[in-house]
Design an enzyme around this catalytic site. Structure first.
Site, PDB file in Angstrom:
ATOM      1  N   HIS A 208       0.818  -1.219   0.000  1.00  0.00           N
ATOM      2  CA  HIS A 208       0.000   0.000   0.000  1.00  0.00           C
ATOM      3  C   HIS A 208       0.845   1.260   0.000  1.00  0.00           C
ATOM      4  O   HIS A 208       0.430   2.286  -0.507  1.00  0.00           O
ATOM      5  CB  HIS A 208      -1.018  -0.042   1.137  1.00  0.00           C
ATOM      6  CG  HIS A 208      -2.141  -0.963   0.796  1.00  0.00           C
ATOM      7  ND1 HIS A 208      -2.129  -2.287   1.134  1.00  0.00           N
ATOM      8  CD2 HIS A 208      -3.252  -0.760   0.054  1.00  0.00           C
ATOM      9  CE1 HIS A 208      -3.207  -2.862   0.643  1.00  0.00           C
ATOM     10  NE2 HIS A 208      -3.905  -1.965  -0.013  1.00  0.00           N
ATOM     11  N   GLU A 450     -11.116 -10.813  -4.442  1.00  0.00           N
ATOM     12  CA  GLU A 450      -9.668 -10.710  -4.196  1.00  0.00           C
ATOM     13  C   GLU A 450      -9.118 -11.894  -3.406  1.00  0.00           C
ATOM     14  O   GLU A 450      -7.955 -11.915  -3.036  1.00  0.00           O
ATOM     15  CB  GLU A 450      -9.313  -9.382  -3.545  1.00  0.00           C
ATOM     16  CG  GLU A 450     -10.134  -8.991  -2.360  1.00  0.00           C
ATOM     17  CD  GLU A 450      -9.820  -7.580  -1.852  1.00  0.00           C
ATOM     18  OE1 GLU A 450      -8.836  -6.975  -2.287  1.00  0.00           O
ATOM     19  OE2 GLU A 450     -10.580  -7.106  -0.986  1.00  0.00           O
ATOM     20  N   ASP A 474      -4.534  -8.344  -4.221  1.00  0.00           N
ATOM     21  CA  ASP A 474      -4.679  -9.410  -3.240  1.00  0.00           C
ATOM     22  C   ASP A 474      -4.926 -10.755  -3.907  1.00  0.00           C
ATOM     23  O   ASP A 474      -4.483 -11.787  -3.412  1.00  0.00           O
ATOM     24  CB  ASP A 474      -5.826  -9.086  -2.270  1.00  0.00           C
ATOM     25  CG  ASP A 474      -5.346  -8.144  -1.183  1.00  0.00           C
ATOM     26  OD1 ASP A 474      -4.256  -8.386  -0.635  1.00  0.00           O
ATOM     27  OD2 ASP A 474      -6.049  -7.157  -0.896  1.00  0.00           O
ATOM     28  N   CYS A 521      -9.851  -3.384 -10.321  1.00  0.00           N
ATOM     29  CA  CYS A 521      -9.382  -2.177  -9.636  1.00  0.00           C
ATOM     30  C   CYS A 521      -8.026  -2.376  -8.985  1.00  0.00           C
ATOM     31  O   CYS A 521      -7.526  -1.481  -8.309  1.00  0.00           O
ATOM     32  CB  CYS A 521     -10.406  -1.686  -8.617  1.00  0.00           C
ATOM     33  SG  CYS A 521     -10.656  -2.845  -7.264  1.00  0.00           S
TER      34      CYS A 521
HETATM   35  C1  PEP Z   1      -6.624  -5.197  -4.527  1.00  0.00           C
HETATM   36  O1  PEP Z   1      -6.395  -6.018  -3.643  1.00  0.00           O
HETATM   37  O2  PEP Z   1      -6.338  -5.376  -5.730  1.00  0.00           O
HETATM   38  C2  PEP Z   1      -7.244  -3.900  -4.198  1.00  0.00           C
HETATM   39  C3  PEP Z   1      -7.628  -3.072  -5.124  1.00  0.00           C
HETATM   40  O3  PEP Z   1      -7.356  -3.600  -2.868  1.00  0.00           O
HETATM   41  P1  PEP Z   1      -6.115  -3.083  -2.000  1.00  0.00           P
HETATM   42  O4  PEP Z   1      -4.956  -2.850  -2.933  1.00  0.00           O
HETATM   43  O5  PEP Z   1      -6.529  -1.836  -1.326  1.00  0.00           O
HETATM   44  O6  PEP Z   1      -5.875  -4.217  -1.076  1.00  0.00           O
HETATM   45 MG    MG Z   2      -7.226  -5.733  -1.688  1.00  0.00          MG
END
Ligand code: PEP
Ligand code: MG
Length: 583
Positions: A208, A450, A474, A521
């Site tokens: 992140h 995910e 994920d 996403c």
């Molecule tokens: C993902 O896991 O691809 C996602 C968009 O959520 P995050 O990156 O916030 O875990």
């Molecule tokens: Mg995620």
């Protein structure tokens, strides 16, 4: 002497500037720039902290039992001496007044500087005094932490471009941040600052921290191992965000070469900017939805500027970070969601419920102490474990839906009973608003896909939800058992692994069969090398950082899905999709 440090390319572009080291302290330290008129107050805070610690040490000395070992008294003397040392006090003043660092940052920076000098000492006794200095500094930091800062971090000072920095005579040269590690909450704070680039020793491409760095649209390299040890404060550095390299102390020839590349990147951006109002339609006429991922309501402006047709992922957990336990209540969240809706000027906003845990601790420096945090109490599990906190958020989102177009998205669902509990909480939140007579609006409900289990039971997910959003970050992590934040296994984190592609393809196909929208996403949605493949697999909705939208749109404008669909099937069925992708 010029040398380079290699890591993982996270955010594209070239940055040239001076290194600013962020020391990793055991005490959670805020880093921000102060205003010139706040310098005196910041220096006073350090003085007070130092005096308080000196008094504490003197008290300890006075109260020492008679039979205490004499070394203890000597040690306290050393600590008192270090506390008054001109090198520490003078240096801290320098960072505050010359660089406008906040007091804590100035202290840790100066500590780091002196610590290196201790490291280089021949004398064992003197070398070991580094640990004493560290203890003294941490005592001051702890004292200052307990005393509210009169100088708050600037709430939302406008972000400056590198160009602004070059023109701004209050800042001489662009600054590049080098740290061992930065939490997502740290990054949020830096998001409001003026850095031209980032390098961290640890982290994976989809950690992140990397995601927030990417959203800032400045060059970044993570997983650069010992970068923060090798670079010194104020060294000239170049960050090559495309290659994942940091060049330290570059020679004039290298500087000239990178200056040239920097101008090329700027020209390419200008060229792409012309696509902003061009609809994203493939050669064979498929209209593609390009949405933005945002972390804060203020990011909506960049999304609109990039031509996004909505927000596909508002990572609401960033509203909850760095609050030291004072989580935002329903009203505060409602206002934040309305601000994002306003920012999107009538375009739809998909709000994902809080996804904390794993590499997104609520507080800076806070580490998830669970044995296996990525598999622990994160995301929807965390929300369902605290239903009243969860319903605070749900009510805020439902109320915001009366104000603009809102979709509600749930992270990390894997079990049917989790889906049922989640939907029951939504119903309950509506009933609570009814009981209070508070208006709310309609929301479409969506699930993140995910976890492999969710992808494998996509048909049953589609019975419950209006839309799906594939979180590839994920999904890759959990399918391949690769920690997305661990640079040691980053080479195995493979979006093109046949198992990952199979799951993604099946979810897209099932959504199409049932006439429900499926978006991606995760970071693959913004990766231009993946655009053609995802189009070929039938994806028609992509959500990514605003900075990536125009480059992906360019790929879409050149794509013909009639050709891409059969090719994508071949890629899917091959043993080595990566080899086919380059053909
Ligand atoms: C993902 O896991 O691809 C996602 C968009 O959520 P995050 O990156 O916030 O875990
Ligand atoms: Mg995620």
């Amino acid at each position: 002497m010029t040398f380079s440090v290699h890591g993982l390319a996270v955010a594209r572009g070239i940055a040239i500037g001076r290194a600013v080291l962020v020391a990793s302290s055991r005490v959670d330290v805020a880093h921000y720039f102060i205003q010139p008129e706040q310098v005196a107050a910041e220096i006073e805070r350090v003085r007070q902290g130092r005096n308080a610690v000196a008094e504490e040490l003197q008290r300890l000395q006075a109260d020492m039992p008679h039979d205490a070992p004499p070394e203890l008294a000597a040690l306290l003397d050393v600590h008192l001496m270090l506390l008054q040392d001109e090198m520490l006090t003078g240096g801290v003043k320098h960072w505050i007044s010359e660089r406008l660092y906040n007091a804590e940052w100035a202290l840790t920076t100066q500590f780091e500087l002196i610590a290196r000098q201790f490291d280089e000492m021949e004398d064992d006794y003197l070398r070991e005094r580094k640990a004493d200095l560290e203890q003294v500094v941490e005592r001051i930091l702890r004292y200052m932490k307990g005393v509210a800062s009169p100088v708050a971090p600037p709430a939302s000072s406008p972000r400056k471009t590198q160009q602004d920095l070059l023109l701004d005579d209050t800042v001489d040269v662009p600054l590049v941040l080098v740290a061992h590690d930065l939490s997502p909450a740290d990054m949020l704070q830096f998001k409001q600052s003026v850095f031209a680039g980032f390098v961290t020793d640890v982290g994976g491409k989809t950690s992140h921290t990397a995601i927030v760095a990417r959203s800032m649209d400045i060059p970044a390299v993570v997983g650069a191992r010992a970068a923060s040890q090798l670079v010194r404060q104020d060294d000239w550095v170049i960050i090559d965000g495309d290659a994942g390299v940091m060049i330290v102390d570059p020679s004039p020839i290298i500087l000239a070469e990178y200056g040239f590349r920097q101008r090329q990147v700027a020209l390419e951006r200008e060229r792409l900017a012309r696509l902003r109002h061009t609809p994203a339609i493939t050669i064979d006429g498929h209209k593609i939805e390009l949405l933005a991922n945002i972390e804060q309501p203020g990011d909506a402006a960049a999304a609109v500027r990039a031509g996004a047709v909505g927000v596909g992922l508002f990572r609401s957990e960033f509203l909850f970070m760095g609050k030291n336990g004072n989580l935002p209540g329903e009203d505060e969240q409602y206002r934040a969601y309305c601000e994002a809706i306003d920012g999107m000027q009538g375009l739809p906003v998909t709000i994902r419920t809080i996804d904390v845990g794993a590499d997104k601790p609520l507080d800076k420096g806070g580490k998830d102490t669970h044995l296996n945090p990525a598999l622990g109490l994160r995301a929807i599990r965390w929300s369902l474990a605290d239903p009243s906190m969860f319903r605070n958020q749900l009510r805020a989102v439902l109320r915001a839906a009366a104000y603009g177009q809102v979709k509600l998205l749930f992270p990390m669902l894997a079990h049917r009973h989790e889906i049922e509990q989640t939907l029951a909480q939504v119903e309950l939140a509506r009933a609570e608003l009814d009981a209070r007579g508070v208006p709310y609006g309609p929301v479409q409900l969506g699930a993140m896909i995910e976890v492999p289990a969710a992808a494998l039971m996509v048909r049953s997910f589609l019975k419950y939800f209006d839309f799906l959003s594939i979180g590839t970050n994920d999904l890759i992590q959990y399918t391949l058992a690769i920690d997305r934040t661990d640079e040691a296994v980053a080479h195995l984190y493979d979006p093109l692994h046949p198992a990952v592609l199979r799951l993604v393809a099946d979810v897209i196909a099932e959504g199409e069969r049932q006439g429900k929208s499926v978006c991606v996403c995760g970071e693959t949605a913004g990766d231009v090398t993946m655009t053609r493949l995802l189009l070929g697999l039938g994806l028609r909705s992509f959500s990514m950082h605003p900075a990536q939208i125009l480059a992906v749109k360019q790929e879409i404008l050149r794509a013909d899905t009639r050709k891409l669909a059969p090719w994508a099937q071949q890629v899917l069925e091959g043993d080595e999709p990566a080899a086919l992708l380059v053909s």
